[in-house]
Scaffold this active site. Structure first.
Site, PDB file in Angstrom:
ATOM      1  N   TRP A 229      53.592  -1.570  95.310  1.00 13.51           N
ATOM      2  CA  TRP A 229      53.420  -2.074  96.662  1.00 13.51           C
ATOM      3  C   TRP A 229      53.628  -0.960  97.682  1.00 13.51           C
ATOM      4  CZ3 TRP A 229      56.150  -7.513  97.018  1.00 13.51           C
ATOM      5  CH2 TRP A 229      55.550  -8.359  96.081  1.00 13.51           C
TER       6      TRP A 229
ATOM      7  N   TYR B 239      66.476 -11.353 109.061  1.00  6.33           N
ATOM      8  CA  TYR B 239      67.719 -11.088 108.317  1.00  6.33           C
ATOM      9  C   TYR B 239      68.559 -10.046 109.050  1.00  6.33           C
ATOM     10  CZ  TYR B 239      70.659  -9.684 104.322  1.00  6.33           C
ATOM     11  OH  TYR B 239      71.713  -9.389 103.483  1.00  6.33           O
TER      12      TYR B 239
ATOM     13  N   HIS C 265      64.584  -9.089  94.638  1.00  4.86           N
ATOM     14  CA  HIS C 265      64.454  -7.731  95.144  1.00  4.86           C
ATOM     15  C   HIS C 265      63.652  -6.851  94.180  1.00  4.86           C
ATOM     16  CE1 HIS C 265      67.937  -8.714  97.909  1.00  4.86           C
ATOM     17  NE2 HIS C 265      67.021  -8.209  98.716  1.00  4.86           N
TER      18      HIS C 265
ATOM     19  N   ARG D  90      64.204   5.191  98.638  1.00  7.15           N
ATOM     20  CA  ARG D  90      65.310   4.255  98.802  1.00  7.15           C
ATOM     21  C   ARG D  90      66.585   4.798  98.160  1.00  7.15           C
ATOM     22  NH1 ARG D  90      62.067   2.522 101.700  1.00  7.15           N
ATOM     23  NH2 ARG D  90      61.197   0.419 101.902  1.00  7.15           N
TER      24      ARG D  90
END
Length: 333
Positions: free
Chosen positions: A224, A166, A205, A231
């Site tokens: 995870w 991507y 997402h 972020r």
């Protein structure tokens, strides 16, 4: 400053989460808006979007330059290209070639149509805004990350491995866009986007994924990569306004991060989502799942110099999550 009233604007990918918010802003300002969109998420799932009465909508593939020429792409004064095959980290890791090919097709289709018109002297477009991504940055990028660390004309081209296909496609798009025969080309690199109209299907997402997992009763919730990753999340309506402001203010060949002065760990993000859902949950680190970047924070120096609203007055994460949860529940009802 652009007087948007009666300005002809083409929004490629205008039916998605970010695009639909941008279209709403343009309509409010009196622009003559046309949306060109496949109306399929990732080329597979239909997008449920009610086209505003003031907007013309053309359903087609942005990767097909002949179709873009057929609808008269060169007659629009301003063009925003938001079209993309967007997915979460698992799909990016499992299908990197698909992510590269699909997104590169879109960039090539738009480039071929516009460059062909430019070579013939038939291009009336004055402003082109290409939406890229912070996924173009390498894992070893400095924090906060300035736009100049990744130069699409020179490199380095080494996106972090979890978004490699991507990221390469987006860099190719930046390279192509900067060579278009248009007086003003602007590249936007948004941080992680979320909000109402987000995609909640397979491979979504992190925010839609966590909302569904917590609401679905996963407890303990497996975080995870451990959950300590940091972020920056940008509410989609704030990012849409930033695109509008970049079109108005940014100079030719500007590359600008779109972000907010707020960052959060995935663990704290999950806590906020749990509170918004009113579903108590415990947490468990899951190191077997991908982590992605350890920390990803955009340098907003340029965005602040352009006085982008998102750098001073943005929808805070707690408020934004509550709005997103409310929208998701309303859609399910």
């Amino acid at each position: 400053m652009i007087d948007w009233k009666d300005t002809s604007v083409l929004v490629i990918g205008g039916a998605g989460m970010l695009g639909s918010h941008l279209v709403s802003l343009l309509v409010e300002r009196g622009a003559k808006v046309t949306v060109f969109d496949l109306l399929l998420r990732a080329g597979r799932e239909p997008i449920a979007w009610e086209t505003p009465s003031e907007v013309a909508c053309i359903q087609d593939d942005a990767g097909d330059s002949d179709e873009l020429l057929e609808v008269g792409i060169g007659r629009f004064t301003v063009i925003f290209n938001l079209a993309a095959n967007v997915a979460g980290i698992v799909h990016n890791l499992s299908s990197p070639a698909e992510m590269l090919a699909d997104n590169l097709d879109i960039k090539l289709g738009v480039y071929k149509a516009l460059s062909r018109l430019g070579n013939r002297g038939h291009l009336e477009t004055e402003i082109f805004v290409d939406v890229s991504s912070v996924c173009v940055t390498p894992a070893e990028a400095p924090i906060p990350t300035p736009e100049s660390f990744v130069d699409p004309l020179k490199g380095p081209w080494s996106p972090e491995s979890s978004n490699f296909g991507y990221g390469i496609a987006k860099l190719c798009g930046e390279f192509l866009s900067l060579h278009l025969p248009i007086p003003r080309v602007v590249i936007a690199r948004p941080s992680n986007l979320y909000g109402p109209r987000d995609y909640f299907g397979p491979g979504c997402h992190v925010i839609p994924g966590l909302i569904q997992r917590i609401a679905g009763g996963e407890n303990p919730l497996k975080l995870w990569g451990g959950g300590q990753q940091m972020r920056t999340f940008v509410y989609a309506a704030d990012a849409a306004l930033a695109l509008l402001e970049l079109a108005e203010r940014a100079a030719h060949k500007t590359i600008c991060n779109i972000g907010v002065p707020e960052e959060v760990s995935i663990h704290m993000l999950a806590v906020l989502i749990s509170e918004a859902l009113k579903v108590p949950v415990s947490f468990e680190a899951d190191a077997t799942q991908p982590r992605g970047y350890w920390r990803r924070v955009p340098d907003l120096t340029l965005a602040r110099s352009l006085n982008l609203t998102c750098t001073t007055d943005w929808v805070g994460l707690l408020d934004g999550i509550q709005r997103t949860v409310a929208w998701w529940r309303a859609q399910r009802a």
